[in-house]
Write an enzyme that holds these catalytic residues in place. Structure first.
Site, short mmCIF file in Angstrom:
data_model
loop_
_atom_site.label_atom_id
_atom_site.label_comp_id
_atom_site.label_asym_id
_atom_site.label_seq_id
_atom_site.Cartn_x
_atom_site.Cartn_y
_atom_site.Cartn_z
N GLU A 1 38.47 15.42 5.92
CA GLU A 1 38.38 13.98 5.49
C GLU A 1 37.29 13.10 6.08
OE1 GLU A 1 39.77 12.84 2.30
OE2 GLU A 1 40.84 15.00 1.74
N GLU B 1 37.69 4.52 5.74
CA GLU B 1 37.04 4.24 4.71
C GLU B 1 35.65 3.33 4.52
OE1 GLU B 1 37.28 4.07 -0.16
OE2 GLU B 1 39.12 4.11 0.98
#
Length: 329
Positions: free
Chosen positions: A123, A145
């Site tokens: 991730e 992100e």
């Protein structure tokens, strides 16, 4: 003649020392784990038997040297999260979830910890095929992100209303995203400069920020940024996600320690226990089943194989989820 006053603690210590002096190794096994701060709590909170060590048993599975060997490049200047994902914060978060790495035999415990670290490595990866030390040495490179396509707010949800001006994009080692997850606690894969896919990583619409903040004791709706600013909270969000079942999904923890009991629907969908099922729980809608994206699944497996090799444990069955139907929610 003056009498010497000896406080009661002296006799307690003398008694303990007498017991140990008359006991064999087998009889005094408990002494090796005895802590002085049980008697003198005012000396401050300790972690284990030495300064800076953790009371969590995870520390005996992943030592600080092993942790460094797993994440060779996490503190490189090229990684946006450099200096963030420190070993001490990882152990403090693990202490909050004593079942993590604590259930089953030694091999099971090692395999679970390897699985968790492999999933958060994918991730947050900054690796690529020809990266120095290989693509699986670049976990924990990102903490947020990149280029989120939206603020991940569903204005129709009244139970966990978004706070004005806040964004609930992917943050932390599990890339927590969507406001419903943030609120409970009070993506997009970061690797390869990603972040263009909508909620590519963990926790899309079905399990999101709202419930997460409530469980961990911070205001996830008003202060979602804490997941990317406090490394203790960041690791706790990831472990909370790992340890918590969300029907119809089991917890990743239960899958890896052998507690998962598939329902008739799970059996029909071929959702069998193993590392592949944790991928299904995390991002099965995109990566699992005959139409799933095999590339990220392979990346997750690559990290898992590497970490299991370092810990000296086999990877177990059912590594991928290509033949599993994804969960519907």
């Amino acid at each position: 003649m003056a009498r010497l006053f000896l406080p009661p603690i002296f006799f307690l210590l003398a008694g303990l020392l007498a017991i140990v002096s008359n006991a064999g190794v087998a009889e005094a096994w408990w002494w090796s784990g005895w802590r002085w701060d049980c008697l003198f709590p005012s000396t401050g909170r300790g972690y284990g038997h030495g300064h800076g060590q953790s009371r969590s048993h995870v520390a005996s599975i992943v030592t600080e040297d092993v942790y460094r060997s797993f994440f060779l490049h996490k503190d490189d200047a090229a990684c946006p999260a450099h200096g963030f994902y420190n070993y001490t914060s990882f152990l403090r978060a693990a202490e909050a979830f004593p079942g993590f790495g604590g259930d089953g035999n030694a091999a099971t415990r090692k395999r679970e910890v390897a699985a968790f670290l492999a999933q958060i490595s994918h991730e947050t990866t900054g690796g690529w095929a020809t990266a120095p030390d290989g693509p699986f040495a670049w976990g924990l490179c990102f903490k947020e992100e990149i280029r989120p396509p939206s603020n991940y707010c569903d204005a129709s949800n009244t139970e966990w209303p978004c706070f004005p001006g806040k964004s609930y994009h992917g943050r932390g080692p599990i890339q927590l995203s969507w406001y419903v997850t943030y609120a409970r606690f009070s993506g997009s894969s970061a690797g390869d400069g990603g972040g263009d896919e909508i909620c590519f990583g963990v926790a899309c619409r079905n399990f999101n920020y709202g419930p997460a903040g409530k469980a961990l004791g911070f205001d996830g709706l008003r202060d979602p940024e804490v997941v990317a600013s406090d490394p203790d909270v960041a690791f706790k969000t990831a472990l909370w996600f790992w340890m918590t079942p969300r029907a119809p999904k089991p917890s990743c923890h239960d899958v890896m320690v052998g507690r998962y009991r598939p329902s008739p629907g799970d059996l029909a969908a071929n959702r069998t226990a193993g590392f592949g099922l944790t991928t299904n729980i995390i991002n099965g809608g995109i990566e699992c089943g005959p139409r799933g994206n095999a590339a990220p699944v392979g990346d997750r497996i690559g990290f898992f194989r590497r970490y299991c090799g370092v810990l000296g444990v086999d990877v177990g069955p059912n590594l991928d989820c290509a033949r599993q139907e994804p969960y519907s929610s």
